[in-house]
Design an enzyme around this catalytic site. Structure first.
Site, PDB file in Angstrom:
ATOM      1  N   PRO A  22       0.823  -1.217   0.000  1.00 42.00           N
ATOM      2  CA  PRO A  22       0.000   0.000   0.000  1.00 42.00           C
ATOM      3  C   PRO A  22       0.854   1.262   0.000  1.00 42.00           C
ATOM      4  O   PRO A  22       1.801   1.362   0.775  1.00 42.00           O
ATOM      5  CB  PRO A  22      -0.788  -0.096   1.311  1.00 42.00           C
ATOM      6  CG  PRO A  22      -0.686  -1.507   1.744  1.00 42.00           C
ATOM      7  CD  PRO A  22       0.570  -2.053   1.179  1.00 42.00           C
ATOM      8  N   TYR A 178      -1.216   4.521  13.385  1.00 43.34           N
ATOM      9  CA  TYR A 178      -2.603   4.922  13.163  1.00 43.34           C
ATOM     10  C   TYR A 178      -3.512   4.335  14.248  1.00 43.34           C
ATOM     11  O   TYR A 178      -3.042   3.719  15.207  1.00 43.34           O
ATOM     12  CB  TYR A 178      -3.040   4.540  11.745  1.00 43.34           C
ATOM     13  CG  TYR A 178      -2.270   5.319  10.695  1.00 43.34           C
ATOM     14  CD1 TYR A 178      -2.332   6.719  10.658  1.00 43.34           C
ATOM     15  CD2 TYR A 178      -1.455   4.684   9.761  1.00 43.34           C
ATOM     16  CE1 TYR A 178      -1.617   7.450   9.714  1.00 43.34           C
ATOM     17  CE2 TYR A 178      -0.732   5.404   8.813  1.00 43.34           C
ATOM     18  CZ  TYR A 178      -0.824   6.795   8.796  1.00 43.34           C
ATOM     19  OH  TYR A 178      -0.115   7.510   7.872  1.00 43.34           O
ATOM     20  N   ARG A 226      -2.235  -5.567   8.730  1.00 41.96           N
ATOM     21  CA  ARG A 226      -0.857  -5.048   8.806  1.00 41.96           C
ATOM     22  C   ARG A 226      -0.629  -4.492  10.202  1.00 41.96           C
ATOM     23  O   ARG A 226      -1.411  -3.668  10.677  1.00 41.96           O
ATOM     24  CB  ARG A 226      -0.622  -3.951   7.764  1.00 41.96           C
ATOM     25  CG  ARG A 226       0.756  -3.300   7.915  1.00 41.96           C
ATOM     26  CD  ARG A 226       1.076  -2.274   6.844  1.00 41.96           C
ATOM     27  NE  ARG A 226       1.519  -2.918   5.617  1.00 41.96           N
ATOM     28  CZ  ARG A 226       2.500  -2.457   4.830  1.00 41.96           C
ATOM     29  NH1 ARG A 226       3.166  -1.360   5.154  1.00 41.96           N
ATOM     30  NH2 ARG A 226       2.825  -3.069   3.722  1.00 41.96           N
TER      31      ARG A 226
HETATM   32  C1  LIG Z   1       4.781   6.864  -0.932  1.00 43.05           C
HETATM   33  C2  LIG Z   1       4.514   5.863   0.141  1.00 43.05           C
HETATM   34  C3  LIG Z   1       3.243   5.761   0.686  1.00 43.05           C
HETATM   35  C4  LIG Z   1       2.952   4.769   1.651  1.00 43.05           C
HETATM   36  N1  LIG Z   1       1.663   4.600   2.073  1.00 43.05           N
HETATM   37  C5  LIG Z   1       1.339   3.525   2.838  1.00 43.05           C
HETATM   38  C6  LIG Z   1      -0.014   3.182   3.089  1.00 43.05           C
HETATM   39  O1  LIG Z   1      -0.951   3.796   2.577  1.00 43.05           O
HETATM   40  N2  LIG Z   1      -0.250   2.119   3.898  1.00 43.05           N
HETATM   41  C7  LIG Z   1       0.762   1.371   4.425  1.00 43.05           C
HETATM   42  O2  LIG Z   1       0.495   0.416   5.155  1.00 43.05           O
HETATM   43  N3  LIG Z   1       2.054   1.661   4.171  1.00 43.05           N
HETATM   44  C8  LIG Z   1       2.353   2.694   3.372  1.00 43.05           C
HETATM   45  N4  LIG Z   1       3.664   2.919   3.021  1.00 43.05           N
HETATM   46  C9  LIG Z   1       4.691   2.000   3.525  1.00 43.05           C
HETATM   47  C10 LIG Z   1       4.979   0.903   2.490  1.00 43.05           C
HETATM   48  O3  LIG Z   1       3.842   0.101   2.222  1.00 43.05           O
HETATM   49  C11 LIG Z   1       6.146   0.021   2.956  1.00 43.05           C
HETATM   50  O4  LIG Z   1       5.782  -0.595   4.155  1.00 43.05           O
HETATM   51  C12 LIG Z   1       7.438   0.813   3.158  1.00 43.05           C
HETATM   52  O5  LIG Z   1       7.623   1.754   2.113  1.00 43.05           O
HETATM   53  C13 LIG Z   1       8.670  -0.102   3.194  1.00 43.05           C
HETATM   54  O6  LIG Z   1       8.738  -0.858   2.017  1.00 43.05           O
HETATM   55  P1  LIG Z   1       9.746  -0.501   0.792  1.00 43.05           P
HETATM   56  O7  LIG Z   1      11.126  -0.476   1.378  1.00 43.05           O
HETATM   57  O8  LIG Z   1       9.534  -1.618  -0.200  1.00 43.05           O
HETATM   58  O9  LIG Z   1       9.370   0.843   0.248  1.00 43.05           O
HETATM   59  C14 LIG Z   1       3.974   3.925   2.102  1.00 43.05           C
HETATM   60  C15 LIG Z   1       5.266   4.059   1.591  1.00 43.05           C
HETATM   61  C16 LIG Z   1       5.533   4.985   0.615  1.00 43.05           C
HETATM   62  C17 LIG Z   1       6.925   5.073   0.045  1.00 43.05           C
END
Ligand SMILES: Cc1cc2nc3c(=O)[nH]c(=O)nc-3n(C[C@H](O)[C@H](O)[C@H](O)COP(=O)(O)O)c2cc1C
Length: 352
Positions: A22, A178, A226
Site C-alpha cells: 500500500p 494509526y 498489517r
Molecule cells: C509513498 C509511500 C506511501 C505509503 N503509504 C502507505 C499506506 O498507505 N499504507 C501502508 O500500510 N504503508 C504505506 N507505506 C509503507 C509501504 O507500504 C512500505 O511498508 C514501506 O515503504 C517499506 O517498504 P519498501 O522499502 O519496499 O518501500 C507507504 C510508503 C511509501 C513510500
C-alpha cells in the site's frame, strides 16, 4: 517453492508471491479514487504482481490523514473503486483494499505543503484517539466507549462496500501509528477502561473490529492485517515483537489469514536500523511462532532477494513498495531475472 509459486488463502488464489505494498498517493478529491489511481494501480497489475493493494483507505472522513487521501465510506467512492477493480481483474491480478483510520494522526495538509496541521477553515477536524497523548505536537481527544463501538460498525460497513466493489481481500491497517496501533501500543494508550491497561485490553478494539469485519466478508475471502511488529521505541511501554506474537495468535483464532509485519509509526526510525530485509525477521518469527501466514515488507528491492525470502519460508508474501514506484513491471523483470516463465500481457510480448 519460489517467488512465482501460487498461494491460496481461503478461496483466493494468487498467481505469485509479489504484492504491491500500500502506498498513499495523496491524489484524491473527496476520498474518490480517480484517473491517477486507475493508472497507478492498473499499471502495476499489468506489471505482473499477483496482488495489488490499494493505499490506506479511510472508513470515515475523520479517518483521513489529509484531504487528498482515498476513502470508502460512500457509494460514489465504492463505484470509483469498482472500475479500478475491474481493470486489475482484466489483467489476471487480484486486488485488496487497505481499510484505515488515522486517529490522532489526521487533519494534515498535503505532503507538498509539508503535512502541517489543517486549521478549521482549511477543513481541519478534531482529532480523536485512544488517549489524549501528544502525537506530532497535537493532543487528540479520548474516544468514548460509544464512539469506539460506532467505529467498529464503520469498519464493517466499509468492508461490505469493498466486497460490493469486487475486491478480492481486505486488509486492516493496524500499524504505522494509526488508530488501531494507538490502541495496542501502551506508549499512546493510557486508558483506564476495558480498552486500556493490559495487553488484552489494548488489543480489544482491533480484535473486536476483526470479528465485525469477518462477519460481513464472504467465508472464502481472506482477511489480512498489517501491524507494526515493534514500535522502534526504547521506552518501557513500547510494543515489542513478543507482544506481536501474542496478538498474531489471537488474530488467527478470530479469522485473520495473514499478517504483514511492518514497524514503527510514532517516531522516526534511525537510519542504521533500516537495511535490506530489516523487517523480515518479524515476519519469519511471527510465522514460526504462530503458524499464521505472513507478509514481509521493507527494503525488498531485488528478485533474488525476494525469491530467497519465499524459498527459505521466511514469509508467504513479499510486499514491495518503493521498488514498484521505480519499476511498475518489477514482477515481469523478476521472472526474467530468475528464469521463471510467467504470463506477459499480450500487448507487451514483443518487449519481454
Ligand atoms: C509513498 C509511500 C506511501 C505509503 N503509504 C502507505 C499506506 O498507505 N499504507 C501502508 O500500510 N504503508 C504505506 N507505506 C509503507 C509501504 O507500504 C512500505 O511498508 C514501506 O515503504 C517499506 O517498504 P519498501 O522499502 O519496499 O518501500 C507507504 C510508503 C511509501 C513510500
Amino acid at each position: 517453492m519460489n517467488l512465482f509459486s501460487p498461494l491460496k488463502l481461503r478461496q483466493l488464489s494468487l498467481k505469485n508471491r509479489i504484492v504491491v505494498s500500500p502506498m498513499q498517493q495523496y491524489s484524491a478529491i473527496n476520498g474518490v479514487p480517480g484517473n491517477w489511481h486507475m493508472v497507478h494501480l492498473g499499471s502495476r497489475a499489468v506489471g505482473g504482481a499477483g496482488l495489488i493493494m490499494t493505499e490506506c483507505t479511510a472508513i470515515e472522513p475523520e479517518g483521513l490523514a489529509t484531504l487528498s487521501d482515498v476513502g470508502i465510506w460512500n457509494d460514489e467512492q465504492k463505484d470509483a473503486w469498482k472500475k479500478i477493480v475491474e481493470f486489475v481483474h482484466d489483467q489476471d491480478a487480484k486486488i485488496g483494499i487497505q481499510l484505515w483510520h488515522s486517529g490522532g494522526k489526521g487533519s494534515l495538509k498535503h505532503p507538498n505543503e509539508r503535512m502541517k496541521p489543517l486549521t478549521k477553515d482549511q477543513g481541519g477536524w478534531t482529532l480523536k484517539s485512544s488517549s489524549p497523548t501528544e502525537m506530532n505536537g497535537i493532543i487528540p481527544q479520548e474516544l468514548s466507549i460509544d464512539e469506539i463501538q460506532k467505529l467498529k460498525v464503520k469498519f464493517a460497513d466499509a468492508a461490505l462496500r469493498a466486497v460490493e466493489a469486487g475486491f478480492d481481500t481486505v486488509e486492516l491497517h493496524a500499524g504505522h501509528g494509526y488508530l488501531f496501533h494507538q490502541f495496542y501500543s501502551a506508549s499512546i494508550n493510557k486508558r483506564l477502561d476495558e480498552y486500556g491497561g493490559s495487553l488484552e485490553n489494548r488489543i480489544r478494539f482491533l480484535v473486536e473490529t476483526v470479528v465485525e469485519v469477518r462477519r460481513v466478508l464472504p467465508d472464502g475471502m481472506p482477511l489480512l492485517v498489517r501491524i507494526s511488529a515493534v514500535d522502534y521505541l526504547e521506552t518501557a511501554d513500547a510494543w515489542t515483537l513478543e507482544d506481536s506474537i501474542v496478538l498474531a495468535k489471537i488474530l488467527k483464532e478470530n479469522g485473520v489469514d495473514l499478517i504483514t509485519a511492518s514497524g514503527g509509526g510514532f517516531a522516526n526510525v534511525s537510519k542504521d536500523r533500516v537495511f535490506p530485509n530489516y523487517q523480515v525477521p518479524f515476519a519469519s518469527t511471527i510465522k514460526q511462532q504462530t503458524a499464521i501466514a505472513t507478509g514481509a515488507v521493507g527494503m525488498i528491492t531485488e528478485a533474488m532477494q525476494a525469491n530467497s525470502i519465499i524459498a527459505n519460508d521466511e514469509a508467504d508474501l513479499v510486499f514491495i513498495a518503493r521498488e514498484h514506484l521505480r519499476d511498475p513491471y518489477f514482477a515481469l523483470h523478476a521472472a526474467k531475472d530468475l528464469e521463471i516463465e510467467t504470463e506477459i500481457p499480450w500487448q507487451y510480448k514483443r518487449a519481454f
